[in-house]
Design an enzyme around this catalytic site. Structure first.
Site, PDB file in Angstrom:
ATOM      1  N   HIS A 281      -1.453  -1.704  -3.805  1.00 11.01           N
ATOM      2  CA  HIS A 281      -2.802  -1.298  -3.206  1.00 11.01           C
ATOM      3  C   HIS A 281      -3.161   0.029  -2.916  1.00 11.01           C
ATOM      4  O   HIS A 281      -1.923   1.490  -2.950  1.00 11.01           O
ATOM      5  CB  HIS A 281      -2.871  -2.169  -2.008  1.00 11.01           C
TER       6      HIS A 281
ATOM      7  N   HIS B 120      -8.647   0.630  -3.295  1.00  9.29           N
ATOM      8  CA  HIS B 120      -9.754   0.489  -2.058  1.00  9.29           C
ATOM      9  C   HIS B 120     -10.310   1.612  -1.642  1.00  9.29           C
ATOM     10  O   HIS B 120      -9.693   2.060  -1.077  1.00  9.29           O
ATOM     11  CB  HIS B 120      -8.757  -0.169  -1.001  1.00  9.29           C
TER      12      HIS B 120
ATOM     13  N   MET C 132      -9.721   7.518   1.073  1.00  6.73           N
ATOM     14  CA  MET C 132     -10.199   7.904   1.746  1.00  6.73           C
ATOM     15  C   MET C 132     -10.689   9.135   1.668  1.00  6.73           C
ATOM     16  O   MET C 132     -10.097  10.129   1.130  1.00  6.73           O
ATOM     17  CB  MET C 132      -8.993   7.945   2.930  1.00  6.73           C
TER      18      MET C 132
ATOM     19  N   ASP D  72      -6.154  -7.045   4.521  1.00  3.92           N
ATOM     20  CA  ASP D  72      -5.213  -5.967   4.415  1.00  3.92           C
ATOM     21  C   ASP D  72      -5.303  -4.789   6.212  1.00  3.92           C
ATOM     22  O   ASP D  72      -6.641  -5.332   6.765  1.00  3.92           O
ATOM     23  CB  ASP D  72      -5.931  -4.743   3.784  1.00  3.92           C
TER      24      ASP D  72
ATOM     25  N   MET E 211     -12.823   3.756   0.092  1.00  2.00           N
ATOM     26  CA  MET E 211     -12.891   3.969   1.840  1.00  2.00           C
ATOM     27  C   MET E 211     -13.914   5.320   1.591  1.00  2.00           C
ATOM     28  O   MET E 211     -13.009   6.049   2.533  1.00  2.00           O
ATOM     29  CB  MET E 211     -11.993   3.687   3.118  1.00  2.00           C
TER      30      MET E 211
ATOM     31  N   MET F 166     -10.670  -7.081   6.141  1.00  2.00           N
ATOM     32  CA  MET F 166     -10.253  -5.603   6.739  1.00  2.00           C
ATOM     33  C   MET F 166      -9.473  -6.471   8.376  1.00  2.00           C
ATOM     34  O   MET F 166     -10.235  -6.462   9.057  1.00  2.00           O
ATOM     35  CB  MET F 166     -10.822  -3.930   7.251  1.00  2.00           C
TER      36      MET F 166
ATOM     37  N   SER G 187       1.241  -1.153  -0.074  1.00  2.00           N
ATOM     38  CA  SER G 187       0.319   0.126   0.049  1.00  2.00           C
ATOM     39  C   SER G 187       1.073   1.152   0.246  1.00  2.00           C
ATOM     40  O   SER G 187       1.162   1.765   1.159  1.00  2.00           O
ATOM     41  CB  SER G 187      -0.791  -0.110   1.250  1.00  2.00           C
TER      42      SER G 187
ATOM     43  N   ASP H 239      -5.251   3.467  -1.398  1.00  2.00           N
ATOM     44  CA  ASP H 239      -6.445   3.245  -0.315  1.00  2.00           C
ATOM     45  C   ASP H 239      -6.831   4.989  -0.066  1.00  2.00           C
ATOM     46  O   ASP H 239      -6.169   6.059   0.119  1.00  2.00           O
ATOM     47  CB  ASP H 239      -5.111   3.765   1.143  1.00  2.00           C
TER      48      ASP H 239
HETATM   49  C1  DX5 Z   1      -6.168   0.952   6.464  1.00  2.00           C
HETATM   50  C2  DX5 Z   1      -6.136   0.580   4.680  1.00  2.00           C
HETATM   51  C3  DX5 Z   1      -4.093  -0.336   4.806  1.00  2.00           C
HETATM   52  C4  DX5 Z   1      -3.191   0.504   5.066  1.00  2.00           C
HETATM   53  C5  DX5 Z   1      -2.873  -0.578   5.391  1.00  2.00           C
HETATM   54  O1  DX5 Z   1      -7.452   1.800   6.340  1.00  2.00           O
HETATM   55  O2  DX5 Z   1      -6.814   0.308   4.073  1.00  2.00           O
HETATM   56  O3  DX5 Z   1      -4.560  -1.030   3.730  1.00  2.00           O
HETATM   57  O4  DX5 Z   1      -2.904   1.367   4.407  1.00  2.00           O
HETATM   58  O5  DX5 Z   1      -0.811  -0.223   6.139  1.00  2.00           O
HETATM   59  P1  DX5 Z   1      -0.448  -1.038   7.315  1.00  2.00           P
HETATM   60  O6  DX5 Z   1       0.045  -2.685   6.686  1.00  2.00           O
HETATM   61  O7  DX5 Z   1       0.422  -0.385   7.666  1.00  2.00           O
HETATM   62  O8  DX5 Z   1      -1.321  -1.665   8.020  1.00  2.00           O
HETATM   63 ZN    ZN Z   2      -6.288  -1.028   2.182  1.00  2.00          ZN
END
Ligand code: DX5
Ligand code: ZN
Length: 221
Positions: free
Chosen positions: A31, A64, A35, A173, A66, A135, A6, A33
């Site tokens: 990956h 991903h 948000m 994840d 969110m 998750m 990620s 993320d």
């Molecule tokens: C959390 C994300 C993850 C995160 C993983 O909200 O969806 O993908 O970036 O990071 P680590 O491996 O540091 O937990």
């Molecule tokens: Zn993620």
């Protein structure tokens, strides 16, 4: 066994070279993320950045989302690299329609569940998804502690997959490291998302290579 670093944990001021390191280290997917500050209490980056990254690499993307109202944004995340778009079960009231939308847009469809969401919530969509993302932390931030309840959820999904003779991938994840990856693999995980564990390493390229080699071994067990 696929490794999906990620980039949330990467150095954004040097993103191009960070991506080159994971690519050379043999990572399988990037990956991403996304948000929105509503579905999760953090804001990261959006479709314009994803598109720009697609111009500097051929690695496939695992996006991903969110975000609330994901149906408004699916098409914006389609690039030549976009392999998976993963939406949260908790963010959609019309999940079947959303899965169809992702596929029609040209990506594989993933559905993510938060730690407090039971696997049974996905029963009616398992036949339609290409990936389920479990998750192992409450989403919003990298670097959180892995929640042990995730093992049983992954096992339950793997059992359903076998029982129903389906081929969706199981991704995990949040807080994933080589300390828990072997048990996660034994539970049924196929895709390992790792943020901090990859990008905070001293030598990101060498560490990526090491992690990938270990993951491949677990498969052979
Ligand atoms: C959390 C994300 C993850 C995160 C993983 O909200 O969806 O993908 O970036 O990071 P680590 O491996 O540091 O937990
Ligand atoms: Zn993620």
């Amino acid at each position: 066994m696929l490794l999906a670093p990620s980039i949330l944990a990467s150095d954004f001021t040097d993103l191009k070279s960070e991506i080159k390191k994971i690519e050379e280290g043999g990572a399988d997917l990037i990956h991403m993320d996304i948000m929105d500050g509503h579905f999760v209490p953090n804001i990261s980056y959006g479709p314009d950045i994803v598109r720009q990254i697609s111009e500097i690499t051929d690695m496939p993307f695992d996006v991903h989302l969110m975000i609330e109202n994901p149906e408004r944004y699916i098409e914006k995340f389609i690039t030549k690299n976009t392999e998976y778009i993963c939406v949260h079960e908790e963010a959609s009231v019309h999940l079947n329609r959303l899965i169809d939308q992702i596929k029609s847009a040209g990506a594989r469809a993933g559905v993510a569940i938060n730690p407090s969401t039971p696997v049974v919530m996905l029963d009616e969509v398992l036949r339609d998804v290409d990936m389920v993302l479990v998750m192992a932390v409450n989403p919003g931030f990298g670097g959180q502690k892995f929640l042990d309840l995730s093992y049983n959820k992954i096992k339950a999904l793997d059992e359903k997959r076998k029982h129903m003779d389906l081929g969706f991938k199981i991704a995990v994840d949040g807080g994933v490291t080589l300390d828990n990856a072997e048990k996660l693999a034994a539970s049924g995980s196929d895709i390992f998302v790792m943020g901090t564990y990859i990008f905070k390493a001293e030598d990101v390229r060498a560490h990526t290579e090491h992690v990938k080699k270990q993951l491949v071994k677990y498969k052979q067990c």
